[in-house]
Design an enzyme around this catalytic site. Structure first.
Site, PDB file in Angstrom:
ATOM      1  N   ASP A  36       0.866  -1.181   0.000  1.00 21.74           N
ATOM      2  CA  ASP A  36       0.000   0.000   0.000  1.00 21.74           C
ATOM      3  C   ASP A  36       0.904   1.233   0.000  1.00 21.74           C
ATOM      4  O   ASP A  36       2.122   1.118   0.080  1.00 21.74           O
ATOM      5  CB  ASP A  36      -0.927   0.016   1.224  1.00 21.74           C
ATOM      6  CG  ASP A  36      -2.236   0.772   1.000  1.00 21.74           C
ATOM      7  OD1 ASP A  36      -3.307   0.126   0.957  1.00 21.74           O
ATOM      8  OD2 ASP A  36      -2.182   2.018   0.874  1.00 21.74           O
ATOM      9  N   ASP A  62       3.437   2.216  -5.087  1.00 19.95           N
ATOM     10  CA  ASP A  62       2.323   2.751  -5.879  1.00 19.95           C
ATOM     11  C   ASP A  62       2.081   1.751  -7.010  1.00 19.95           C
ATOM     12  O   ASP A  62       2.937   1.584  -7.886  1.00 19.95           O
ATOM     13  CB  ASP A  62       2.724   4.125  -6.435  1.00 19.95           C
ATOM     14  CG  ASP A  62       1.649   4.741  -7.315  1.00 19.95           C
ATOM     15  OD1 ASP A  62       0.711   4.023  -7.725  1.00 19.95           O
ATOM     16  OD2 ASP A  62       1.767   5.941  -7.613  1.00 19.95           O
ATOM     17  N   ASN A  89      -5.807  -5.954  -5.382  1.00 22.45           N
ATOM     18  CA  ASN A  89      -7.009  -5.367  -4.768  1.00 22.45           C
ATOM     19  C   ASN A  89      -7.059  -3.834  -4.835  1.00 22.45           C
ATOM     20  O   ASN A  89      -8.139  -3.260  -4.918  1.00 22.45           O
ATOM     21  CB  ASN A  89      -7.078  -5.813  -3.298  1.00 22.45           C
ATOM     22  CG  ASN A  89      -8.102  -5.027  -2.514  1.00 22.45           C
ATOM     23  OD1 ASN A  89      -9.305  -5.240  -2.639  1.00 22.45           O
ATOM     24  ND2 ASN A  89      -7.627  -4.061  -1.718  1.00 22.45           N
ATOM     25  N   SER A 142     -15.914  -5.411  -9.612  1.00 17.92           N
ATOM     26  CA  SER A 142     -16.998  -4.698  -8.918  1.00 17.92           C
ATOM     27  C   SER A 142     -18.308  -5.004  -9.634  1.00 17.92           C
ATOM     28  O   SER A 142     -18.301  -5.438 -10.795  1.00 17.92           O
ATOM     29  CB  SER A 142     -16.733  -3.184  -8.994  1.00 17.92           C
ATOM     30  OG  SER A 142     -17.877  -2.430  -8.628  1.00 17.92           O
ATOM     31  N   TYR A 155     -15.162   5.000 -13.613  1.00 19.19           N
ATOM     32  CA  TYR A 155     -14.841   3.879 -12.702  1.00 19.19           C
ATOM     33  C   TYR A 155     -15.378   2.570 -13.281  1.00 19.19           C
ATOM     34  O   TYR A 155     -14.670   1.555 -13.307  1.00 19.19           O
ATOM     35  CB  TYR A 155     -15.449   4.176 -11.325  1.00 19.19           C
ATOM     36  CG  TYR A 155     -15.293   3.061 -10.308  1.00 19.19           C
ATOM     37  CD1 TYR A 155     -14.075   2.821  -9.701  1.00 19.19           C
ATOM     38  CD2 TYR A 155     -16.378   2.258  -9.955  1.00 19.19           C
ATOM     39  CE1 TYR A 155     -13.932   1.795  -8.766  1.00 19.19           C
ATOM     40  CE2 TYR A 155     -16.254   1.243  -9.022  1.00 19.19           C
ATOM     41  CZ  TYR A 155     -15.027   1.019  -8.423  1.00 19.19           C
ATOM     42  OH  TYR A 155     -14.891   0.005  -7.509  1.00 19.19           O
ATOM     43  N   PRO A 185     -17.420  -7.157  -5.684  1.00 21.51           N
ATOM     44  CA  PRO A 185     -18.284  -6.788  -4.561  1.00 21.51           C
ATOM     45  C   PRO A 185     -19.360  -5.792  -4.987  1.00 21.51           C
ATOM     46  O   PRO A 185     -19.300  -5.217  -6.080  1.00 21.51           O
ATOM     47  CB  PRO A 185     -17.314  -6.126  -3.566  1.00 21.51           C
ATOM     48  CG  PRO A 185     -15.936  -6.441  -4.056  1.00 21.51           C
ATOM     49  CD  PRO A 185     -16.059  -6.631  -5.541  1.00 21.51           C
ATOM     50  N   GLY A 186     -20.314  -5.574  -4.048  1.00 18.69           N
ATOM     51  CA  GLY A 186     -21.387  -4.617  -4.305  1.00 18.69           C
ATOM     52  C   GLY A 186     -21.137  -3.319  -3.578  1.00 18.69           C
ATOM     53  O   GLY A 186     -20.374  -2.471  -4.036  1.00 18.69           O
ATOM     54  N   VAL A 187     -21.746  -3.159  -2.420  1.00 16.47           N
ATOM     55  CA  VAL A 187     -21.594  -1.921  -1.647  1.00 16.47           C
ATOM     56  C   VAL A 187     -20.978  -2.284  -0.299  1.00 16.47           C
ATOM     57  O   VAL A 187     -21.658  -2.794   0.591  1.00 16.47           O
ATOM     58  CB  VAL A 187     -22.958  -1.228  -1.452  1.00 16.47           C
ATOM     59  CG1 VAL A 187     -22.788   0.052  -0.643  1.00 16.47           C
ATOM     60  CG2 VAL A 187     -23.589  -0.919  -2.805  1.00 16.47           C
ATOM     61  N   VAL A 188     -19.700  -2.018  -0.202  1.00 15.35           N
ATOM     62  CA  VAL A 188     -18.950  -2.367   1.009  1.00 15.35           C
ATOM     63  C   VAL A 188     -18.682  -1.066   1.771  1.00 15.35           C
ATOM     64  O   VAL A 188     -18.168  -0.099   1.188  1.00 15.35           O
ATOM     65  CB  VAL A 188     -17.614  -3.064   0.653  1.00 15.35           C
ATOM     66  CG1 VAL A 188     -16.974  -3.650   1.904  1.00 15.35           C
ATOM     67  CG2 VAL A 188     -17.828  -4.148  -0.407  1.00 15.35           C
TER      68      VAL A 188
HETATM   69  N1  NAI Z   1     -16.010  -0.417  -1.314  1.00  9.86           N
HETATM   70  C1  NAI Z   1     -16.811  -0.963  -2.230  1.00  9.86           C
HETATM   71  O1  NAI Z   1     -18.051  -0.894  -2.119  1.00  9.86           O
HETATM   72  C2  NAI Z   1     -16.252  -1.676  -3.403  1.00  9.86           C
HETATM   73  C3  NAI Z   1     -14.907  -1.742  -3.688  1.00  9.86           C
HETATM   74  N2  NAI Z   1     -14.460  -2.416  -4.789  1.00  9.86           N
HETATM   75  C4  NAI Z   1     -13.042  -2.502  -5.115  1.00  9.86           C
HETATM   76  O2  NAI Z   1     -12.346  -3.137  -4.043  1.00  9.86           O
HETATM   77  C5  NAI Z   1     -11.028  -2.610  -3.934  1.00  9.86           C
HETATM   78  C6  NAI Z   1     -10.780  -2.132  -2.514  1.00  9.86           C
HETATM   79  O3  NAI Z   1     -11.754  -1.147  -2.195  1.00  9.86           O
HETATM   80  P1  NAI Z   1     -11.930  -0.523  -0.730  1.00  9.86           P
HETATM   81  O4  NAI Z   1     -11.254  -1.352   0.279  1.00  9.86           O
HETATM   82  O5  NAI Z   1     -13.356  -0.210  -0.586  1.00  9.86           O
HETATM   83  O6  NAI Z   1     -11.139   0.849  -0.922  1.00  9.86           O
HETATM   84  P2  NAI Z   1     -10.408   1.797   0.147  1.00  9.86           P
HETATM   85  O7  NAI Z   1     -10.335   3.134  -0.483  1.00  9.86           O
HETATM   86  O8  NAI Z   1     -11.022   1.664   1.489  1.00  9.86           O
HETATM   87  O9  NAI Z   1      -8.934   1.167   0.229  1.00  9.86           O
HETATM   88  C7  NAI Z   1      -8.119   1.152  -0.907  1.00  9.86           C
HETATM   89  C8  NAI Z   1      -6.674   0.966  -0.486  1.00  9.86           C
HETATM   90  O10 NAI Z   1      -5.888   0.964  -1.678  1.00  9.86           O
HETATM   91  C9  NAI Z   1      -4.777   1.814  -1.488  1.00  9.86           C
HETATM   92  N3  NAI Z   1      -4.348   2.362  -2.769  1.00  9.86           N
HETATM   93  C10 NAI Z   1      -5.031   3.229  -3.573  1.00  9.86           C
HETATM   94  N4  NAI Z   1      -4.306   3.543  -4.627  1.00  9.86           N
HETATM   95  C11 NAI Z   1      -3.127   2.868  -4.508  1.00  9.86           C
HETATM   96  C12 NAI Z   1      -1.957   2.792  -5.300  1.00  9.86           C
HETATM   97  N5  NAI Z   1      -1.828   3.506  -6.421  1.00  9.86           N
HETATM   98  N6  NAI Z   1      -0.947   2.011  -4.891  1.00  9.86           N
HETATM   99  C13 NAI Z   1      -1.053   1.303  -3.736  1.00  9.86           C
HETATM  100  N7  NAI Z   1      -2.138   1.329  -2.944  1.00  9.86           N
HETATM  101  C14 NAI Z   1      -3.170   2.113  -3.331  1.00  9.86           C
HETATM  102  C15 NAI Z   1      -5.252   2.895  -0.528  1.00  9.86           C
HETATM  103  O11 NAI Z   1      -4.157   3.517   0.138  1.00  9.86           O
HETATM  104  C16 NAI Z   1      -6.149   2.096   0.407  1.00  9.86           C
HETATM  105  O12 NAI Z   1      -5.429   1.566   1.496  1.00  9.86           O
HETATM  106  C17 NAI Z   1     -10.919  -1.520  -5.003  1.00  9.86           C
HETATM  107  O13 NAI Z   1     -10.323  -2.048  -6.166  1.00  9.86           O
HETATM  108  C18 NAI Z   1     -12.378  -1.157  -5.281  1.00  9.86           C
HETATM  109  O14 NAI Z   1     -12.549  -0.624  -6.576  1.00  9.86           O
HETATM  110  C19 NAI Z   1     -15.314  -3.056  -5.637  1.00  9.86           C
HETATM  111  C20 NAI Z   1     -16.646  -3.030  -5.403  1.00  9.86           C
HETATM  112  C21 NAI Z   1     -17.234  -2.341  -4.273  1.00  9.86           C
HETATM  113  C1  BUO Z   2     -17.307   1.126  -5.223  1.00  8.03           C
HETATM  114  C2  BUO Z   2     -18.041   0.274  -6.159  1.00  8.03           C
HETATM  115  O1  BUO Z   2     -17.456  -0.491  -6.884  1.00  8.03           O
HETATM  116  C3  BUO Z   2     -19.429   0.368  -6.189  1.00  8.03           C
HETATM  117  C4  BUO Z   2     -20.085   0.335  -7.466  1.00  8.03           C
HETATM  118  O2  BUO Z   2     -20.051   0.463  -5.189  1.00  8.03           O
END
Ligand code: NAI
Ligand code: BUO
Length: 259
Positions: A36, A62, A89, A142, A155, A185-188
């Site tokens: 991260d 990154d 992820n 997603s 997105y 995933p859906g809405v986390v």
């Molecule tokens: N939260 C949701 O409802 C959903 C999330 N997702 C996907 O799941 C994955 C994780 O999402 P969340 O945990 O919710 O996001 P989040 O924003 O809570 O965490 C994302 C993490 O990725 C890190 N990150 C971002 N850009 C980075 C980079 N360039 N290099 C290294 N680390 C980086 C951030 O520092 C953070 O720790 C993402 O790919 C997101 O698109 C998919 C569907 C739904």
């Molecule tokens: C963050 C995400 O993938 C949605 C559609 O909730």
């Protein structure tokens, strides 16, 4: 514990879904390299994993920078003795009406969500091929990789691209015993959704919390998803029971999108 003796790399592991996945893989017996850009939170997750009795290391990188992604895999192999599972992820969201999107809006999100996923696929595949014992690549997709969502159009495009990469990589890497799948995933309820909701409020004039509630109301199982809901499925994808599955981007969304 299906992952004893395995080593996993998890990107975006400092918080949210990535943290949940890293902890779950460790509970299943894996040692975990945590990638991260958030150094402080990475250290906390490392401590949580070590408390479970597993080895863990942190790697600040990154994922949009190819060399940095390759370095994370190299360092994992050097320090943890190999790599068996790559979870791509990390990702970012963007809320903007398509007609307002300008060239500057396209670069960063594609570099992270699409390029970053591809660099992870490449780095893991190179290491897996060298080791000669196959491996598992697991990408973050997603519901937005199955349906286009208003104000989340760019997105959505990145997540459709992740599905394409997942299918093509599955075909290219199958001869090496490497499977490639994605979780959708859906809405986390992570920081990502706090930010999506805040930006939706700015864009639409809806009160804070209203967009999130509206999305959650559409979930058949009647509640928002947790990182643990996602992590259990990813642990299955990482383990031997998924050996005959590849190229799939599977909805794990509580019944929000039906396909
Ligand atoms: N939260 C949701 O409802 C959903 C999330 N997702 C996907 O799941 C994955 C994780 O999402 P969340 O945990 O919710 O996001 P989040 O924003 O809570 O965490 C994302 C993490 O990725 C890190 N990150 C971002 N850009 C980075 C980079 N360039 N290099 C290294 N680390 C980086 C951030 O520092 C953070 O720790 C993402 O790919 C997101 O698109 C998919 C569907 C739904
Ligand atoms: C963050 C995400 O993938 C949605 C559609 O909730």
């Amino acid at each position: 514990m299906s992952l004893v003796g395995k080593v996993a790399v998890v990107t975006g592991a400092a918080q949210g879904i990535g943290r949940g996945i890293a902890l779950r893989l460790a509970r299943e017996g894996a040692d975990v390299a945590l990638v991260d850009m958030n150094t402080d939170r990475l250290a906390q997750v490392r401590a949580e994993i070590m408390a479970l009795g597993r080895r863990a290391m942190t790697l600040v990188a990154d994922i949009s920078v190819r060399e940095q992604v390759f370095a994370t895999v190299t360092q994992t192999v050097e320090q943890l003795g190999g790599v068996d599972i790559m979870v791509n992820n990390a990702g970012v969201a963007q809320v903007k009406a398509l007609l307002d999107v300008r060239p500057d809006d396209m670069g960063r999100i594609f570099r992270i969500n699409v390029d970053g996923t591809l660099w992870g696929i490449q780095a893991a595949a190179e290491a897996f091929k060298k080791q000669g014992r196959g491996g598992k690549i697991i990408n973050a997709c997603s519901i937005a990789g199955h349906d286009g969502y208003a104000l989340l159009g760019v997105y959505s495009a990145t997540k459709f691209a992740v599905r394409g990469l997942t299918q093509a990589a599955a075909k290219e890497l199958a001869p090496h015993g490497i499977t490639v799948n994605a979780y959708c995933p859906g809405v986390v309820g992570t920081d990502m959704w706090v930010e999506i909701d805040r930006r939706m409020a700015e864009e639409t004039g809806a009160p804070i919390g209203a967009t999130y509630r509206k999305y959650v109301e559409g979930i058949t199982l009647g509640r928002a998803e947790t990182p643990d809901d996602v992590a259990g499925f990813v642990a299955w994808l990482a383990g031997p029971d998924s050996d005959y599955m590849t190229g799939q981007s599977v909805l794990i969304d509580g019944g929000l999108v039906f396909r």
